[in-house]
Design a protein around this motif. Structure first.
Motif, mmCIF file in Angstrom:
data_model
loop_
_atom_site.group_PDB
_atom_site.id
_atom_site.type_symbol
_atom_site.label_atom_id
_atom_site.label_comp_id
_atom_site.label_asym_id
_atom_site.label_seq_id
_atom_site.Cartn_x
_atom_site.Cartn_y
_atom_site.Cartn_z
ATOM 1 N N VAL A 112 59.447 -32.202 31.627
ATOM 2 C CA VAL A 112 60.551 -31.455 32.242
ATOM 3 C C VAL A 112 61.209 -32.309 33.326
ATOM 4 C CG1 VAL A 112 59.523 -29.170 31.817
ATOM 5 C CG2 VAL A 112 59.063 -30.338 33.982
ATOM 6 N N TRP A 146 60.446 -30.964 20.083
ATOM 7 C CA TRP A 146 61.417 -29.914 20.414
ATOM 8 C C TRP A 146 62.173 -30.333 21.659
ATOM 9 C CZ3 TRP A 146 59.667 -24.321 22.233
ATOM 10 C CH2 TRP A 146 60.801 -23.531 22.472
ATOM 11 N N LYS A 186 54.557 -32.645 32.400
ATOM 12 C CA LYS A 186 54.331 -31.442 33.213
ATOM 13 C C LYS A 186 52.832 -31.144 33.302
ATOM 14 C CE LYS A 186 55.365 -26.803 32.097
ATOM 15 N NZ LYS A 186 54.304 -26.083 32.730
ATOM 16 N N SER A 211 67.637 -28.033 20.366
ATOM 17 C CA SER A 211 68.067 -26.684 20.767
ATOM 18 C C SER A 211 69.563 -26.605 21.047
ATOM 19 C CB SER A 211 67.320 -26.255 22.030
ATOM 20 O OG SER A 211 65.957 -26.092 21.773
ATOM 21 N N VAL A 212 69.978 -25.396 21.285
ATOM 22 C CA VAL A 212 71.374 -25.096 21.625
ATOM 23 C C VAL A 212 71.851 -26.036 22.748
ATOM 24 C CG1 VAL A 212 72.846 -23.311 22.622
ATOM 25 C CG2 VAL A 212 71.077 -22.681 20.947
ATOM 26 N N MET A 232 57.326 -31.409 23.721
ATOM 27 C CA MET A 232 58.206 -30.304 24.127
ATOM 28 C C MET A 232 58.980 -30.798 25.333
ATOM 29 S SD MET A 232 59.241 -27.114 24.330
ATOM 30 C CE MET A 232 60.802 -27.265 25.064
ATOM 31 N N GLY A 255 61.574 -29.861 28.061
ATOM 32 C CA GLY A 255 62.025 -28.589 28.617
ATOM 33 C C GLY A 255 63.532 -28.474 28.755
ATOM 34 N N HIS A 259 63.192 -29.592 16.485
ATOM 35 C CA HIS A 259 64.212 -28.612 16.880
ATOM 36 C C HIS A 259 65.050 -29.226 18.002
ATOM 37 C CE1 HIS A 259 65.067 -24.283 18.600
ATOM 38 N NE2 HIS A 259 66.171 -24.957 18.343
ATOM 39 N N ILE A 285 66.862 -26.410 25.364
ATOM 40 C CA ILE A 285 68.282 -26.092 25.544
ATOM 41 C C ILE A 285 68.900 -26.958 26.653
ATOM 42 C CG2 ILE A 285 67.729 -24.136 27.083
ATOM 43 C CD1 ILE A 285 70.192 -22.722 25.781
ATOM 44 N N ASN A 316 70.529 -26.977 16.406
ATOM 45 C CA ASN A 316 71.014 -25.662 16.820
ATOM 46 C C ASN A 316 72.464 -25.697 17.327
ATOM 47 O OD1 ASN A 316 70.690 -22.883 17.265
ATOM 48 N ND2 ASN A 316 68.551 -23.196 17.833
HETATM 49 C C1 LIG Z 1 59.151 -26.461 29.520
HETATM 50 C C2 LIG Z 1 58.710 -25.064 29.117
HETATM 51 C C3 LIG Z 1 58.254 -25.069 27.654
HETATM 52 C C4 LIG Z 1 57.566 -24.688 30.010
HETATM 53 O O1 LIG Z 1 57.139 -23.416 29.735
HETATM 54 P P1 LIG Z 1 55.794 -22.876 30.433
HETATM 55 O O2 LIG Z 1 54.657 -23.791 30.110
HETATM 56 O O3 LIG Z 1 55.665 -21.431 30.069
HETATM 57 O O4 LIG Z 1 56.079 -23.091 31.967
HETATM 58 P P2 LIG Z 1 56.269 -22.000 33.130
HETATM 59 O O5 LIG Z 1 57.449 -21.145 32.873
HETATM 60 O O6 LIG Z 1 54.925 -21.348 33.336
HETATM 61 O O7 LIG Z 1 56.586 -22.926 34.385
HETATM 62 C C5 LIG Z 1 55.606 -23.775 34.950
HETATM 63 C C6 LIG Z 1 56.293 -24.643 35.987
HETATM 64 O O8 LIG Z 1 57.186 -25.571 35.353
HETATM 65 C C7 LIG Z 1 58.522 -25.372 35.835
HETATM 66 N N1 LIG Z 1 59.421 -25.504 34.693
HETATM 67 C C8 LIG Z 1 59.378 -24.809 33.541
HETATM 68 N N2 LIG Z 1 60.365 -25.206 32.732
HETATM 69 C C9 LIG Z 1 61.047 -26.145 33.383
HETATM 70 C C10 LIG Z 1 62.190 -26.903 33.061
HETATM 71 N N3 LIG Z 1 62.787 -26.793 31.872
HETATM 72 N N4 LIG Z 1 62.629 -27.792 33.960
HETATM 73 C C11 LIG Z 1 62.026 -27.922 35.166
HETATM 74 N N5 LIG Z 1 60.937 -27.217 35.539
HETATM 75 C C12 LIG Z 1 60.453 -26.343 34.651
HETATM 76 C C13 LIG Z 1 58.533 -23.960 36.410
HETATM 77 O O9 LIG Z 1 59.540 -23.808 37.367
HETATM 78 C C14 LIG Z 1 57.146 -23.858 36.965
HETATM 79 O O10 LIG Z 1 57.115 -24.554 38.198
HETATM 80 P P3 LIG Z 1 56.122 -24.129 39.390
HETATM 81 O O11 LIG Z 1 54.731 -24.322 38.834
HETATM 82 O O12 LIG Z 1 56.458 -25.089 40.484
HETATM 83 O O13 LIG Z 1 56.427 -22.708 39.678
HETATM 84 C C15 LIG Z 1 59.871 -24.027 29.236
HETATM 85 O O14 LIG Z 1 60.112 -23.641 30.576
HETATM 86 C C16 LIG Z 1 61.169 -24.509 28.655
HETATM 87 O O15 LIG Z 1 61.946 -25.261 29.255
HETATM 88 N N6 LIG Z 1 61.449 -24.048 27.418
HETATM 89 C C17 LIG Z 1 62.637 -24.388 26.711
HETATM 90 C C18 LIG Z 1 63.122 -23.178 25.930
HETATM 91 C C19 LIG Z 1 64.349 -23.522 25.138
HETATM 92 O O16 LIG Z 1 64.933 -24.571 25.229
HETATM 93 N N7 LIG Z 1 64.765 -22.601 24.304
HETATM 94 C C20 LIG Z 1 65.928 -22.846 23.518
HETATM 95 C C21 LIG Z 1 65.899 -22.215 22.188
HETATM 96 S S1 LIG Z 1 67.380 -22.585 21.316
#
Ligand SMILES: CC(C)(COP(=O)(O)OP(=O)(O)OC[C@H]1O[C@@H](n2cnc3c(N)ncnc32)[C@H](O)[C@@H]1OP(=O)(O)O)[C@@H](O)C(=O)NCCC(=O)NCCS
Length: 204
Positions: free
Chosen positions: A197, A161, A204, A145-146, A179, A181, A143, A164, A127
């Protein structure tokens, strides 16, 4: 006239459309299985993916523009089995080393860098502004990511994956179906599928 059909009418698909038009395609066609999706940006959605075989007979090329790796894999394999020509697309402002390899269905977005000796599998997304350093082996349907980065001699299994802004340090192996994070920093091998993460990245 050179046509590209993108399966998946989404923001990601629009970015691919832009690359296609910069890469010599005259027309971009969108297909999407959700009948409620009629347009994406400036484009009309022509129909669902059942139209792919018909378009293939008219020498249309294809790419699957769907972020979900398992769905991307399923649809890419399905349309290849129906005779569709799935292509690889690289934005003209990406930097790809001459001795790297890119599999079919892979897209490389603007500002991405793929360095010497790296092998990127089929159906991957490298990306915007991501970088893959030298001698990586990135499995099919990954993937990056960006703004995510892998250092030298990293390997990633299938469908993983890297979120970002996340990074993987040098000489590490990430297994399939991970995955990682947003913003995570991987400093040791990830040997079990799952979500990781944090800094350092942990399960996680
Ligand atoms: C890791 C990930 C998949 C988790 O998603 P999820 O399962 O829906 O998790 P939630 O949003 O319910 O968060 C659950 C817990 O993890 C923590 N958490 C989520 N993502 C995190 C991350 N990247 N780093 C640190 N902590 C993270 C939240 O703060 C939360 O903590 P808490 O329980 O203490 O409140 C998501 O947060 C993520 O990082 N996605 C990446 C998206 C991306 O890169 N997109 C780019 C497209 S180009």
């Amino acid at each position: 006239m050179k046509q590209l059909a993108i399966i998946g009418a989404s923001g990601h698909g629009k970015v691919i459309a832009d690359i296609a038009l910069l890469s010599g395609y005259d027309e971009v066609i969108f297909l999407d299985d959700n009948p409620e999706v009629k347009t994406v940006g400036e484009y009309n959605v022509l129909g669902n993916r059942q139209m792919a075989a018909e378009l293939a007979k008219m020498s249309c090329d294809f790419i699957v523009g769907i972020g979900n790796a398992a769905i991307r894999e399923k649809i890419q394999n399905e349309i290849i089995s129906k005779g569709c020509n799935v292509v690889t697309l690289v934005h003209p402002n990406a930097v790809v080393a001459f001795d790297s390899k890119l599999g079919i269905g892979t897209v490389v977005m603007a500002g991405a860098v793929i360095n010497s000796g790296s092998v990127i599998g089929q159906g991957c997304i490298i990306n915007t502004g991501a970088s893959i350093d030298h001698d990586n082996v990135i499995g099919d349907f990954c993937h990056i990511s960006v703004g995510a980065h892998t250092a030298g001699t990293v390997s990633m299994g299938t469908r993983s994956w890297l979120g970002i802004g996340a990074v993987v340090s040098n000489n590490l192996d990430v297994c399939s179906d991970c995955m990682i994070g947003a913003g995570a920093v991987v400093v040791s091998d990830l040997t079990a599928p799952g979500t990781y993460v944090g800094v350092p990245a942990q399960s996680k």
